[in-house]
Design a protein around this motif. Structure first.
Motif, PDB file in Angstrom:
ATOM      1  N   HIS A  84      -4.359  -9.387  -0.685  1.00 51.16           N
ATOM      2  CA  HIS A  84      -4.667 -10.550   0.145  1.00 51.16           C
ATOM      3  C   HIS A  84      -5.987 -10.336   0.888  1.00 51.16           C
ATOM      4  O   HIS A  84      -6.768 -11.281   1.058  1.00 51.16           O
ATOM      5  CB  HIS A  84      -3.543 -10.817   1.150  1.00 51.16           C
ATOM      6  CG  HIS A  84      -2.313 -11.372   0.535  1.00 51.16           C
ATOM      7  ND1 HIS A  84      -1.137 -10.657   0.486  1.00 51.16           N
ATOM      8  CD2 HIS A  84      -2.062 -12.555  -0.072  1.00 51.16           C
ATOM      9  CE1 HIS A  84      -0.223 -11.378  -0.119  1.00 51.16           C
ATOM     10  NE2 HIS A  84      -0.757 -12.538  -0.477  1.00 51.16           N
ATOM     11  N   GLY A  85      -6.220  -9.133   1.346  1.00 55.06           N
ATOM     12  CA  GLY A  85      -7.460  -8.808   2.039  1.00 55.06           C
ATOM     13  C   GLY A  85      -8.673  -9.013   1.147  1.00 55.06           C
ATOM     14  O   GLY A  85      -9.708  -9.512   1.595  1.00 55.06           O
ATOM     15  N   GLU A 102      -4.618 -11.289  10.776  1.00 52.52           N
ATOM     16  CA  GLU A 102      -3.459 -11.161   9.883  1.00 52.52           C
ATOM     17  C   GLU A 102      -2.330 -12.088  10.329  1.00 52.52           C
ATOM     18  O   GLU A 102      -1.697 -12.739   9.496  1.00 52.52           O
ATOM     19  CB  GLU A 102      -2.975  -9.709   9.850  1.00 52.52           C
ATOM     20  CG  GLU A 102      -3.911  -8.781   9.110  1.00 52.52           C
ATOM     21  CD  GLU A 102      -3.514  -7.317   9.181  1.00 52.52           C
ATOM     22  OE1 GLU A 102      -3.761  -6.600   8.198  1.00 52.52           O
ATOM     23  OE2 GLU A 102      -2.971  -6.875  10.221  1.00 52.52           O
ATOM     24  N   ARG A 103      -2.090 -12.169  11.627  1.00 56.31           N
ATOM     25  CA  ARG A 103      -1.039 -13.063  12.133  1.00 56.31           C
ATOM     26  C   ARG A 103      -1.380 -14.524  11.851  1.00 56.31           C
ATOM     27  O   ARG A 103      -0.517 -15.295  11.459  1.00 56.31           O
ATOM     28  CB  ARG A 103      -0.818 -12.851  13.626  1.00 56.31           C
ATOM     29  CG  ARG A 103       0.098 -11.687  13.939  1.00 56.31           C
ATOM     30  CD  ARG A 103       0.589 -11.701  15.375  1.00 56.31           C
ATOM     31  NE  ARG A 103      -0.485 -11.743  16.355  1.00 56.31           N
ATOM     32  CZ  ARG A 103      -1.067 -10.684  16.898  1.00 56.31           C
ATOM     33  NH1 ARG A 103      -0.671  -9.468  16.552  1.00 56.31           N
ATOM     34  NH2 ARG A 103      -2.014 -10.822  17.786  1.00 56.31           N
ATOM     35  N   ARG A 125      -5.526  -7.521  13.430  1.00 58.67           N
ATOM     36  CA  ARG A 125      -4.109  -7.902  13.530  1.00 58.67           C
ATOM     37  C   ARG A 125      -3.961  -9.381  13.873  1.00 58.67           C
ATOM     38  O   ARG A 125      -3.083 -10.062  13.334  1.00 58.67           O
ATOM     39  CB  ARG A 125      -3.380  -7.042  14.560  1.00 58.67           C
ATOM     40  CG  ARG A 125      -2.905  -5.716  14.005  1.00 58.67           C
ATOM     41  CD  ARG A 125      -1.874  -5.033  14.906  1.00 58.67           C
ATOM     42  NE  ARG A 125      -2.279  -4.951  16.295  1.00 58.67           N
ATOM     43  CZ  ARG A 125      -2.979  -3.953  16.820  1.00 58.67           C
ATOM     44  NH1 ARG A 125      -3.348  -2.943  16.073  1.00 58.67           N
ATOM     45  NH2 ARG A 125      -3.294  -3.959  18.100  1.00 58.67           N
ATOM     46  N   LEU A 182     -13.738  -7.531   8.831  1.00 57.65           N
ATOM     47  CA  LEU A 182     -12.991  -7.276   7.595  1.00 57.65           C
ATOM     48  C   LEU A 182     -13.936  -6.850   6.475  1.00 57.65           C
ATOM     49  O   LEU A 182     -13.651  -5.909   5.729  1.00 57.65           O
ATOM     50  CB  LEU A 182     -12.198  -8.524   7.184  1.00 57.65           C
ATOM     51  CG  LEU A 182     -11.356  -8.400   5.924  1.00 57.65           C
ATOM     52  CD1 LEU A 182     -10.178  -7.465   6.161  1.00 57.65           C
ATOM     53  CD2 LEU A 182     -10.859  -9.764   5.472  1.00 57.65           C
ATOM     54  N   THR A 234      -5.895  -4.929   1.238  1.00 53.92           N
ATOM     55  CA  THR A 234      -4.778  -5.286   0.364  1.00 53.92           C
ATOM     56  C   THR A 234      -5.283  -6.331  -0.632  1.00 53.92           C
ATOM     57  O   THR A 234      -6.429  -6.799  -0.526  1.00 53.92           O
ATOM     58  CB  THR A 234      -3.623  -5.889   1.177  1.00 53.92           C
ATOM     59  OG1 THR A 234      -4.086  -7.117   1.759  1.00 53.92           O
ATOM     60  CG2 THR A 234      -3.117  -4.938   2.253  1.00 53.92           C
ATOM     61  N   ALA A 277      -0.804  -9.397   5.374  1.00 57.99           N
ATOM     62  CA  ALA A 277      -1.468  -8.131   5.695  1.00 57.99           C
ATOM     63  C   ALA A 277      -2.800  -8.084   4.946  1.00 57.99           C
ATOM     64  O   ALA A 277      -2.855  -8.390   3.756  1.00 57.99           O
ATOM     65  CB  ALA A 277      -0.595  -6.954   5.294  1.00 57.99           C
ATOM     66  N   LEU A 278      -3.860  -7.721   5.653  1.00 57.55           N
ATOM     67  CA  LEU A 278      -5.192  -7.685   5.047  1.00 57.55           C
ATOM     68  C   LEU A 278      -5.679  -6.271   4.789  1.00 57.55           C
ATOM     69  O   LEU A 278      -6.496  -6.048   3.891  1.00 57.55           O
ATOM     70  CB  LEU A 278      -6.198  -8.406   5.953  1.00 57.55           C
ATOM     71  CG  LEU A 278      -5.899  -9.870   6.251  1.00 57.55           C
ATOM     72  CD1 LEU A 278      -6.878 -10.408   7.284  1.00 57.55           C
ATOM     73  CD2 LEU A 278      -5.942 -10.687   4.972  1.00 57.55           C
TER      74      LEU A 278
END
Length: 76
Positions: A61-62, A41-42, A38, A10, A59, A47-48
């Protein structure tokens, strides 16, 4: 979560602006990198990364998770 690879991946996406370039930097395929992101993210339920044909960006959040990720990766 003891595996820091998804967090490090990331951080590479944030720095390079591309999931494909981040995958290459980590010595894995783009599909493998996408799968790892993914899964992260789950696990986190958000969503990152925003993916587009022109690259990827974090994002909101990311960005937040990247701050935590940097601290964890640095500590390791």
């Amino acid at each position: 979560m003891t595996d820091l690879m998804p967090f490090d991946l990331l951080l590479s996406v944030a720095r390079l602006g591309s999931l494909g370039l981040a995958a290459r930097e980590h010595g894995i395929s783009q599909p493998a990198a996408s799968t790892r992101i993914r899964r992260l993210e789950r696990r986190l339920g958000v969503a990152l990364i925003e993916r587009s044909p022109h690259g990827s960006r974090l994002t909101a959040h990311g960005e937040l998770v990247a701050g935590w990720a940097q601290a964890a990766v640095d500590a390791a």
